[in-house]
Design an enzyme around this catalytic site. Sequence first.
Site, PDB file in Angstrom:
ATOM      1  N   ASP A 207       0.883  -1.259  -0.075  1.00 27.34           N
ATOM      2  CA  ASP A 207      -0.010  -0.004   0.041  1.00 27.34           C
ATOM      3  C   ASP A 207       0.897   1.131  -0.174  1.00 27.34           C
ATOM      4  OD1 ASP A 207      -2.240   2.055   0.453  1.00 27.34           O
ATOM      5  OD2 ASP A 207      -3.547   0.089   1.064  1.00 27.34           O
ATOM      6  N   HIS A 229       2.048   1.544  -3.107  1.00 24.57           N
ATOM      7  CA  HIS A 229       1.227   2.519  -3.959  1.00 24.57           C
ATOM      8  C   HIS A 229       2.171   3.983  -3.987  1.00 24.57           C
ATOM      9  CE1 HIS A 229      -2.641   0.192  -2.908  1.00 24.57           C
ATOM     10  NE2 HIS A 229      -1.702  -0.739  -3.429  1.00 24.57           N
TER      11      HIS A 229
END
Length: 370
Positions: A207, A229
Amino acid sequence: MPSAKPLFCLATLAGAALAAPAPSRATDFNKRSTCTFTDAATASESKTSCSDIVLKDITVPAGETLNLKDLNDGTTVTFEGTTTWEYEEWDGPLLRISGKDITVTQSSDAVLNGNGAKWWDGEGTNGGKTKPKFFYAHDLDDSKISGLYIKNTPVQAISVESDNLVIEDVTIDNSDGDSEGGHNTDGFDISESTYITITGATVKNQDDCVAINSGENIYFSGGTCSGGHGLSIGSVGGRDDNTVKNVTFIDSTVSDSENGVRIKTVYDATGTVEDITYSNIQLSGISDYGIVIEQDYENGDPTGTPSNGVTISDVTLEDITGSVDSDAVEIYILCGDGSCTDWTMSGIDITGGETSSDCENVPSGASCSQ
């Protein structure tokens, strides 16, 4: 006739006792020595007994927090050996530290092992097992976290809600989650904080490497991010605090990640994103977007329809270079009508991917092409 001497002595002693000043808290605290704890309960109960706390090879029972909240000012916390947490479905956190002028560090071979694989199911916080957040650095003010090695957190690793906190040379290694179902394993989540400095971080996860949801005067430098991410601001909007101001990401690398640089705001919400700099960011192996700034998030996902209630102003994107995958988009900007202003882009050299034809309301000084 009885002698008066004993009475005189007692009176003198009593007077001396009354005249002696009570020991101050500061004097008492400074005299305390290093304490080594080998179990979580004793550490939590006796945390104010020492100025230097050593946590050695602690196994934290299932469903419990290693609770070092409200430490005495000036306390040093050192992790030694392996700290582990036993499995139970609950919200956490697994570790909580707060106080003022606190130093959190570890010995050279120490590991904080969250045993994340016991919770990982590919769902993260979106469903499946209830997973505990790892480390709450909340109200950890005028303090420093240095040199921690954190491995396999169930979901988000370090949640920051503090003022004047320095985090240096911290490694968050959730790389096992790439093949074992890790999800929502954010490195650093920052909210309602001021003057946060993060230097030399290494984050391997699934993430955001960093996600700044609200806060001011935040500086991230020398970071190495992979698997996740990217370097993110947002989502901004829909919270108690919806201001992100004076943020710098500089001299960092993002590899094998969905995004490189990202700013996202919530559809039909209000807020402010202001004075943002991304400088000297090196990208490689980016699967979705090299640079993505969009104002269309609703229920956690982009919709393609932007709104203008959150303003994004005074943004500098400079010297962002590297490569993305062939089916990735190099630059994508989706702004609301008039909500993105005063941007500058220079030294952008992102190769290997596609040029977006879906950008909207791109402000003067910015471009979706290079």
